[in-house]
Motif scaffolding. Structure first.
Motif, PDB file in Angstrom:
ATOM      1  N   ILE A   1       4.997   6.085  11.471  1.00  0.00           N
ATOM      2  CA  ILE A   1       4.342   5.589  10.254  1.00  0.00           C
ATOM      3  C   ILE A   1       2.973   6.225  10.120  1.00  0.00           C
ATOM      4  CG2 ILE A   1       3.370   3.543   9.142  1.00  0.00           C
ATOM      5  CD1 ILE A   1       5.654   1.930  10.511  1.00  0.00           C
ATOM      6  N   ARG A   2       2.235   6.274  11.210  1.00  0.00           N
ATOM      7  CA  ARG A   2       0.885   6.832  11.172  1.00  0.00           C
ATOM      8  C   ARG A   2       0.881   8.313  10.808  1.00  0.00           C
ATOM      9  NH1 ARG A   2      -2.362   7.045  16.316  1.00  0.00           N
ATOM     10  NH2 ARG A   2      -3.606   8.794  15.692  1.00  0.00           N
TER      11      ARG A   2
ATOM     12  N   TYR B   1       0.802  -1.215   0.000  1.00  0.00           N
ATOM     13  CA  TYR B   1       0.000   0.000   0.000  1.00  0.00           C
ATOM     14  C   TYR B   1       0.841   1.274   0.000  1.00  0.00           C
ATOM     15  CZ  TYR B   1      -4.191  -2.793   0.981  1.00  0.00           C
ATOM     16  OH  TYR B   1      -5.235  -3.681   0.920  1.00  0.00           O
ATOM     17  N   PHE B   2       2.155   1.130  -0.050  1.00  0.00           N
ATOM     18  CA  PHE B   2       3.050   2.280  -0.101  1.00  0.00           C
ATOM     19  C   PHE B   2       3.730   2.325  -1.458  1.00  0.00           C
ATOM     20  CE2 PHE B   2       2.565   2.079   4.444  1.00  0.00           C
ATOM     21  CZ  PHE B   2       2.766   3.379   4.867  1.00  0.00           C
ATOM     22  N   PRO B   3       4.179   3.506  -1.902  1.00  0.00           N
ATOM     23  CA  PRO B   3       4.941   3.571  -3.153  1.00  0.00           C
ATOM     24  C   PRO B   3       6.234   2.754  -3.045  1.00  0.00           C
ATOM     25  CG  PRO B   3       4.306   5.770  -2.406  1.00  0.00           C
ATOM     26  CD  PRO B   3       3.955   4.811  -1.303  1.00  0.00           C
ATOM     27  N   ILE B   4       6.752   2.329  -4.177  1.00  0.00           N
ATOM     28  CA  ILE B   4       7.990   1.552  -4.211  1.00  0.00           C
ATOM     29  C   ILE B   4       9.116   2.357  -3.570  1.00  0.00           C
ATOM     30  CG2 ILE B   4       9.729   0.524  -5.739  1.00  0.00           C
ATOM     31  CD1 ILE B   4       7.436  -0.085  -7.694  1.00  0.00           C
ATOM     32  N   ASP B   5       9.887   1.713  -2.713  1.00  0.00           N
ATOM     33  CA  ASP B   5      11.029   2.303  -2.004  1.00  0.00           C
ATOM     34  C   ASP B   5      10.645   3.494  -1.119  1.00  0.00           C
ATOM     35  OD1 ASP B   5      12.781   0.431  -3.030  1.00  0.00           O
ATOM     36  OD2 ASP B   5      13.240   1.644  -4.791  1.00  0.00           O
ATOM     37  N   TYR B   6       9.422   3.520  -0.630  1.00  0.00           N
ATOM     38  CA  TYR B   6       8.993   4.592   0.270  1.00  0.00           C
ATOM     39  C   TYR B   6       9.681   4.432   1.623  1.00  0.00           C
ATOM     40  CZ  TYR B   6       6.058   7.853   2.788  1.00  0.00           C
ATOM     41  OH  TYR B   6       5.623   8.922   3.535  1.00  0.00           O
ATOM     42  N   THR B   7      10.149   5.533   2.179  1.00  0.00           N
ATOM     43  CA  THR B   7      10.808   5.487   3.480  1.00  0.00           C
ATOM     44  C   THR B   7      10.206   6.532   4.421  1.00  0.00           C
ATOM     45  OG1 THR B   7      12.529   7.018   2.757  1.00  0.00           O
ATOM     46  CG2 THR B   7      13.011   4.657   2.567  1.00  0.00           C
TER      47      THR B   7
ATOM     48  N   PRO C   1      -2.097   9.620   4.925  1.00  0.00           N
ATOM     49  CA  PRO C   1      -3.294  10.458   4.759  1.00  0.00           C
ATOM     50  C   PRO C   1      -4.493   9.811   5.456  1.00  0.00           C
ATOM     51  CG  PRO C   1      -2.285   9.944   2.630  1.00  0.00           C
ATOM     52  CD  PRO C   1      -1.590   9.122   3.663  1.00  0.00           C
ATOM     53  N   GLU C   2      -5.512  10.595   5.720  1.00  0.00           N
ATOM     54  CA  GLU C   2      -6.691  10.143   6.467  1.00  0.00           C
ATOM     55  C   GLU C   2      -7.356   8.911   5.845  1.00  0.00           C
ATOM     56  OE1 GLU C   2      -8.847  10.112   9.737  1.00  0.00           O
ATOM     57  OE2 GLU C   2      -7.399  11.706   9.367  1.00  0.00           O
ATOM     58  N   LYS C   3      -7.429   8.828   4.531  1.00  0.00           N
ATOM     59  CA  LYS C   3      -8.146   7.725   3.878  1.00  0.00           C
ATOM     60  C   LYS C   3      -7.216   6.634   3.347  1.00  0.00           C
ATOM     61  CE  LYS C   3     -12.174  10.328   2.949  1.00  0.00           C
ATOM     62  NZ  LYS C   3     -13.443   9.843   3.303  1.00  0.00           N
ATOM     63  N   HIS C   4      -5.986   6.618   3.802  1.00  0.00           N
ATOM     64  CA  HIS C   4      -5.024   5.600   3.358  1.00  0.00           C
ATOM     65  C   HIS C   4      -5.466   4.221   3.851  1.00  0.00           C
ATOM     66  CE1 HIS C   4      -1.219   3.456   2.876  1.00  0.00           C
ATOM     67  NE2 HIS C   4      -0.881   4.420   2.025  1.00  0.00           N
ATOM     68  N   PRO C   5      -5.327   3.168   3.009  1.00  0.00           N
ATOM     69  CA  PRO C   5      -5.765   1.828   3.422  1.00  0.00           C
ATOM     70  C   PRO C   5      -5.021   1.278   4.646  1.00  0.00           C
ATOM     71  CG  PRO C   5      -4.964   1.826   1.139  1.00  0.00           C
ATOM     72  CD  PRO C   5      -4.861   3.218   1.636  1.00  0.00           C
ATOM     73  N   SER C   6      -3.840   1.778   4.936  1.00  0.00           N
ATOM     74  CA  SER C   6      -3.079   1.301   6.092  1.00  0.00           C
ATOM     75  C   SER C   6      -3.414   2.045   7.377  1.00  0.00           C
ATOM     76  CB  SER C   6      -1.574   1.436   5.821  1.00  0.00           C
ATOM     77  OG  SER C   6      -1.206   0.651   4.723  1.00  0.00           O
ATOM     78  N   ARG C   7      -4.222   3.065   7.282  1.00  0.00           N
ATOM     79  CA  ARG C   7      -4.526   3.906   8.444  1.00  0.00           C
ATOM     80  C   ARG C   7      -5.207   3.106   9.569  1.00  0.00           C
ATOM     81  NH1 ARG C   7      -3.134   9.192   9.866  1.00  0.00           N
ATOM     82  NH2 ARG C   7      -4.673   9.938  11.302  1.00  0.00           N
TER      83      ARG C   7
ATOM     84  N   ARG D   1      19.908  13.443  13.792  1.00  0.00           N
ATOM     85  CA  ARG D   1      20.390  12.071  13.673  1.00  0.00           C
ATOM     86  C   ARG D   1      19.304  11.181  13.082  1.00  0.00           C
ATOM     87  NH1 ARG D   1      23.830   9.632  18.283  1.00  0.00           N
ATOM     88  NH2 ARG D   1      23.701   8.082  16.672  1.00  0.00           N
ATOM     89  N   SER D   2      18.731  11.587  11.970  1.00  0.00           N
ATOM     90  CA  SER D   2      17.640  10.810  11.392  1.00  0.00           C
ATOM     91  C   SER D   2      18.141   9.959  10.234  1.00  0.00           C
ATOM     92  CB  SER D   2      16.513  11.727  10.933  1.00  0.00           C
ATOM     93  OG  SER D   2      16.932  12.500   9.850  1.00  0.00           O
ATOM     94  N   LYS D   3      17.371   8.942   9.941  1.00  0.00           N
ATOM     95  CA  LYS D   3      17.675   8.079   8.818  1.00  0.00           C
ATOM     96  C   LYS D   3      16.371   7.647   8.164  1.00  0.00           C
ATOM     97  CE  LYS D   3      19.158   3.858   9.752  1.00  0.00           C
ATOM     98  NZ  LYS D   3      19.978   2.774  10.266  1.00  0.00           N
ATOM     99  N   ALA D   4      16.459   7.270   6.913  1.00  0.00           N
ATOM    100  CA  ALA D   4      15.295   6.836   6.157  1.00  0.00           C
ATOM    101  C   ALA D   4      15.160   5.318   6.267  1.00  0.00           C
ATOM    102  CB  ALA D   4      15.434   7.245   4.698  1.00  0.00           C
ATOM    103  N   VAL D   5      13.974   4.862   6.699  1.00  0.00           N
ATOM    104  CA  VAL D   5      13.727   3.429   6.885  1.00  0.00           C
ATOM    105  C   VAL D   5      12.372   3.100   6.268  1.00  0.00           C
ATOM    106  CG1 VAL D   5      13.518   1.576   8.586  1.00  0.00           C
ATOM    107  CG2 VAL D   5      15.006   3.512   9.051  1.00  0.00           C
ATOM    108  N   ARG D   6      12.288   1.946   5.643  1.00  0.00           N
ATOM    109  CA  ARG D   6      11.006   1.508   5.087  1.00  0.00           C
ATOM    110  C   ARG D   6      10.058   1.141   6.230  1.00  0.00           C
ATOM    111  NH1 ARG D   6      14.470  -1.299   0.992  1.00  0.00           N
ATOM    112  NH2 ARG D   6      14.192  -0.059  -0.886  1.00  0.00           N
ATOM    113  N   PRO D   7       8.768   1.466   6.077  1.00  0.00           N
ATOM    114  CA  PRO D   7       7.801   1.152   7.144  1.00  0.00           C
ATOM    115  C   PRO D   7       7.763  -0.329   7.508  1.00  0.00           C
ATOM    116  CG  PRO D   7       6.811   2.608   5.523  1.00  0.00           C
ATOM    117  CD  PRO D   7       8.144   2.203   4.980  1.00  0.00           C
TER     118      PRO D   7
END
Length: 175
Positions: free
Chosen positions: A95-96, A47-53, A100-106, A150-156
């Motif tokens: 992640i939450r 339900y997320f775009p490819i390579d979304y972090t 968006p409000e109507k996202h299927p993963s919400r 000190r942030s990093k990008a991680v896939r959900p």
């Protein structure tokens, strides 16, 4: 039956492991059911775009190797569970925040948040406030607002994968 339970507690005490509370075990079982591979794959990858972090703090990525290192540094099991709870609940909130409000993963992340809220109530009842300074410092860093440098990008999905792996490490024996 009572003698068997007492024997298990005695063995855990000898091994230096603190037993998890019954409510804690039930909630982690519910979390484990929610974190099944198929659900994580569907809600956190498909339900997320490819390579979304998601941008998270460096300390918000808790892997089994971190737990092993902390165990070798003689951090108690109760303190490790306390750390896991704070890291994992914060990851689900991160992640939450991006959904968006109507996202299927919400709805899925909302259910995870509710389970972590209930687990937080268990911790407030059964856990001592004093934990090892290493763990207390990490929890403070996780909840500090100014640590974004000190942030990093991680896939959900990777965040929830780590959450489940560490949970199994920490709750496998006592539950």
């Amino acid at each position: 039956m009572q003698q068997g339970y007492a024997a298990i507690l005695c063995v855990l005490a000898v091994l230096g492991l603190e037993a998890a509370a019954p409510g804690e075990c039930e909630l982690t079982r519910l979390l484990q059911d929610k974190l099944q591979y198929e659900m994580r794959l569907q809600y956190m990858k498909h339900y997320f775009p490819i390579d979304y972090t998601v941008q998270v703090q460096y300390e918000e990525v808790l892997r089994p190797s971190n737990i092993t290192r902390l165990r070798n540094g003689t951090v108690s099991e109760a303190a490790l569970r306390y750390l896991w709870f704070h890291v994992s609940s914060q990851a689900v909130l991160r992640i939450r925040e991006v959904l968006p409000e109507k996202h299927p993963s919400r709805k899925y992340t909302q259910e995870l948040c509710q389970l972590f809220d209930a687990l937080g109530k268990e911790y407030s009842k059964y856990r001592q406030i004093d934990v090892e300074t290493v763990v207390a410092d990490l929890v403070k860093l996780i909840h500090s607002a100014g640590a974004e440098s000190r942030s990093k990008a991680v896939r959900p999905k990777a965040l929830l994968d780590n959450c489940l792996k560490v949970m199994r490490m920490l709750y496998g024996v006592p539950c």
